[in-house]
Write a protein that holds these residues in place. Structure first.
Motif, PDB file in Angstrom:
ATOM      1  N   THR A  79     -18.792 -34.602 -41.326  1.00 29.86           N
ATOM      2  CA  THR A  79     -18.938 -33.714 -42.482  1.00 29.86           C
ATOM      3  C   THR A  79     -18.147 -34.302 -43.645  1.00 29.86           C
ATOM      4  O   THR A  79     -16.984 -34.676 -43.471  1.00 29.86           O
ATOM      5  N   ASP A 167     -19.887 -28.258 -34.081  1.00 27.26           N
ATOM      6  CA  ASP A 167     -20.799 -29.137 -34.820  1.00 27.26           C
ATOM      7  C   ASP A 167     -21.492 -30.031 -33.791  1.00 27.26           C
ATOM      8  O   ASP A 167     -21.061 -31.153 -33.540  1.00 27.26           O
ATOM      9  N   ARG A 170     -26.648 -33.903 -33.168  1.00 23.41           N
ATOM     10  CA  ARG A 170     -28.037 -33.568 -33.433  1.00 23.41           C
ATOM     11  C   ARG A 170     -28.933 -34.791 -33.450  1.00 23.41           C
ATOM     12  O   ARG A 170     -30.059 -34.735 -33.874  1.00 23.41           O
ATOM     13  N   LYS A 203     -22.320 -25.349 -37.080  1.00 22.10           N
ATOM     14  CA  LYS A 203     -23.079 -26.159 -38.035  1.00 22.10           C
ATOM     15  C   LYS A 203     -24.418 -26.520 -37.402  1.00 22.10           C
ATOM     16  O   LYS A 203     -24.475 -26.978 -36.269  1.00 22.10           O
ATOM     17  N   ALA A 205     -28.774 -27.857 -38.331  1.00 22.39           N
ATOM     18  CA  ALA A 205     -29.585 -28.600 -39.303  1.00 22.39           C
ATOM     19  C   ALA A 205     -30.131 -27.637 -40.348  1.00 22.39           C
ATOM     20  O   ALA A 205     -30.483 -26.501 -40.022  1.00 22.39           O
ATOM     21  N   PRO A 206     -30.222 -28.088 -41.621  1.00 20.93           N
ATOM     22  CA  PRO A 206     -30.713 -27.198 -42.684  1.00 20.93           C
ATOM     23  C   PRO A 206     -32.132 -26.703 -42.436  1.00 20.93           C
ATOM     24  O   PRO A 206     -32.523 -25.677 -42.958  1.00 20.93           O
ATOM     25  N   TRP A 221     -26.565 -21.707 -46.251  1.00 22.01           N
ATOM     26  CA  TRP A 221     -27.040 -23.063 -46.521  1.00 22.01           C
ATOM     27  C   TRP A 221     -26.147 -23.650 -47.604  1.00 22.01           C
ATOM     28  O   TRP A 221     -25.859 -22.976 -48.610  1.00 22.01           O
ATOM     29  N   LYS A 229     -26.850 -30.131 -47.510  1.00 19.31           N
ATOM     30  CA  LYS A 229     -26.091 -30.859 -46.501  1.00 19.31           C
ATOM     31  C   LYS A 229     -26.175 -30.238 -45.122  1.00 19.31           C
ATOM     32  O   LYS A 229     -26.179 -30.934 -44.119  1.00 19.31           O
ATOM     33  N   GLU A 230     -26.163 -28.916 -45.063  1.00 19.40           N
ATOM     34  CA  GLU A 230     -26.129 -28.291 -43.739  1.00 19.40           C
ATOM     35  C   GLU A 230     -26.424 -26.801 -43.843  1.00 19.40           C
ATOM     36  O   GLU A 230     -26.424 -26.221 -44.927  1.00 19.40           O
TER      37      GLU A 230
END
Ligand SMILES: C[S@@+](CC[C@H](N)C(=O)[O-])C[C@H]1O[C@@H](n2cnc3c(N)ncnc32)[C@H](O)[C@@H]1O
Length: 388
Positions: A79, A167, A170, A203, A205-206, A221, A229-230
C-alpha cells in the motif's frame, strides 16, 4: 543465504549504499567493477534491490524507499504511503491503539500504522517478505511499535488487539485474482476475523461487486491523484455505509442512496466523476451537487449548464457536439488548429491512439483539446472541449 539476508550483512549494506542511484544503463559496468571485490551473488542482489527501491519511490517517496527493503512482489502489492497513512489515521480516530496487520507484506501498512502511534503485530507467512517487513521497521526506527511474526495468519491469536487489518494476496500465478474467495486468505476467512474484533479493515480489489459487501460492513473506495487504489471493508464503523474517499485530502463523499440521475441534453459542461465515486456508485450524489444529469443512462458522464467546483468530478467546457465520425472530427480539428488531442472514452470501442493518428491533421496546430468518445442518449457521439 537468500538475497535479503546477504543485503542485511554489513558488507551488503555498504554495497547497497554504494550502488544507490545506479541507472539501468550503467548496471553492467558497475556490476563488472564490483565483482572484482565482492561475491557475484551479493553484487546482483544489491543492484536488484537498488532497482526495487527506485520503483518503490513512487509509493513510499525516495527517502523512505532508499532505506527500505523490498521483494518484487512486495513492492507491487504494498500500500502506498498516502493511502496507508489515511487508513492509519482513520483507525486512530476510531480510538484504535493496537492492530494485528494480517498479511503485512513488506510492511507498507504496518509502517503507516506505527507512524500514527499504533502498536502493530505484523504477520506474513513468507519468510523473505516477513524479513523485509522486519528490516523496514528497523530501518525506519519503528521497532518499538512493530512486532513482525512469520506465521500463517489463520493460526494467529488476535484477541488482544483493538483492530485487525487484512490485506490478502490478490495475485495468483496468472495475474490478478477477481474472485474474493480465491484471495489468500479467502475473503470469507477475513470477514470472520473482522467480526471477531472490535474494529477491522479489509482491503479488497476496487472491482469487488457491491453485492459481495457483507451487511455488517461499510464499504469505502479510495483514489489517490484520481486513480482508484483500493476498496476497504470496514467493520465496527457504520454498517451499510458507502463512501468514496479522494486523496490527497482526504475528501469523503457518503452515499445517501439517491436514485440514478435523469438523462438530460448536453449542457455547457461535462463532468467526469472521480473513479472512486464511480466505483462506489455515488454518481447521483455528485449530480445533485452539480445540478446536473447523465448524458446517457448507462454511462458515468454528467452534464450541467453551470460550472460548479467539486473535488469529486473534473469539469470540461464543451464546445462542439458531433455524431461519431472520424472524418468530421478531423475537419473540426483542422479548423480549430488543434495539434494536441486528449482522448477520453466511455461506452465507445475507439482506440485512443488510433483515433489520434487518424484524426489529427498532418500539419499540427498550436491548440489543444479533449475529445470525449461516448454515447448521448444512446447515440455514439463525440464531444469536443477543454478542461474548465
Ligand atoms: C497484498 S500483500 C500485503 C501488502 C501489505 N499490506 C503492504 O502494504 O506491504 C499480501 C501478503 O499476504 C501474505 N499471505 C497470503 N496468505 C497468507 C497467510 N495465509 N498467512 C500469512 N500471510 C499470507 C503474502 O505472503 C503477501 O505478502
Amino acid at each position: 543465504m537468500n538475497d535479503l539476508a546477504l543485503l542485511l550483512t554489513p558488507e551488503g549494506r555498504a554495497l547497497l549504499h554504494e550502488v544507490r542511484g545506479t541507472v539501468p544503463a550503467d548496471e553492467l559496468t558497475v556490476a563488472t567493477r564490483l565483482r572484482r571485490e565482492h561475491p557475484a551473488a551479493l553484487v546482483s542482489a544489491a543492484l536488484g534491490q537498488a532497482r526495487l527501491r527506485q520503483r518503490a519511490a513512487v509509493k513510499f517517496g525516495a527517502e523512505d524507499a532508499g532505506r527500505m527493503f523490498f521483494t518484487p512482489h512486495g513492492v507491487e502489492q504494498s500500500t502506498r504511503t498516502s493511502v496507508a497513512t489515511y487508513r492509519a489515521e482513520r483507525l486512530k480516530a476510531l480510538g484504535v491503539t493496537s492492530v494485528a496487520d494480517l498479511c503485512c507484506g513488506i510492511g507498507g501498512d504496518a509502517i503507516a500504522l506505527a507512524r500514527a502511534g499504533i502498536r502493530v503485530l505484523a504477520v506474513d507467512r513468507d519468510p523473505v517478505t516477513a524479513g523485509a517487513a522486519r528490516a523496514n521497521a528497523e530501518a525506519l526506527g519503528l521497532t518499538d511499535l512493530v512486532e513482525v511474526r512469520e506465521a500463517d495468519v489463520t493460526e494467529v491469536d488476535t484477541a488482544s488487539y483493538d483492530a485487525v487489518f487484512v490485506d490478502p494476496a490478490r495475485r495468483g500465478g496468472r495475474g490478478r485474482i477477481f474472485d474474493p474467495e480465491a484471495y489468500s486468505p479467502p475473503l470469507s476467512w477475513a470477514v470472520r476475523a473482522a467480526l471477531s474484533a472490535p474494529h477491522a479493515a479489509l482491503k479488497v480489489a476496487p472491482g469487488i461487486p457491491h453485492e459481495a459487501v457483507p451487511a455488517e460492513a461499510e464499504a469505502e473506495w479510495v483514489s489517490d491523484g484520481g486513480d482508484v487504489k483500493e476498496a476497504v471493508l470496514w467493520f465496527g464503523t457504520e454498517p451499510g455505509a458507502v463512501r468514496a474517499t479522494l486523496l490527497p485530502g482526504p475528501r469523503t463523499l457518503l452515499s445517501r442512496g439517491l436514485p440514478d440521475p435523469d438523462v438530460r441534453p448536453v449542457g455547457r459542461y461535462l463532468y467526469e466523476p472521480d473513479g472512486a465515486v464511480i466505483r462506489a456508485h455515488l454518481v447521483a450524489e455528485v449530480a445533485e451537487q452539480l445540478d446536473g444529469g447523465l448524458l446517457d443512462a448507462t454511462i458515468a458522464y454528467l452534464t450541467a449548464d453551470e460550472r460548479h467546483v467539486t473535488p469529486y468530478a473534473s469539469a470540461y467546457e464543451i464546445t462542439d457536439q458531433l455524431p461519431f465520425s472520424v472524418k468530421k472530427l478531423k475537419a473540426l480539428l483542422r479548423e480549430r488548429e488543434i495539434g494536441i488531442l486528449t482522448v477520453k472514452k466511455r461506452g465507445s470501442a475507439v482506440e485512443p491512439e488510433e483515433l489520434r493518428r487518424k484524426a489529427l491533421p498532418k500539419q499540427r496546430g498550436p491548440n489543444s483539446a479533449t475529445v470525449f468518445m461516448t454515447r448521448v442518449a444512446g447515440a455514439p457521439t463525440m464531444l469536443l472541449g477543454h478542461p474548465a
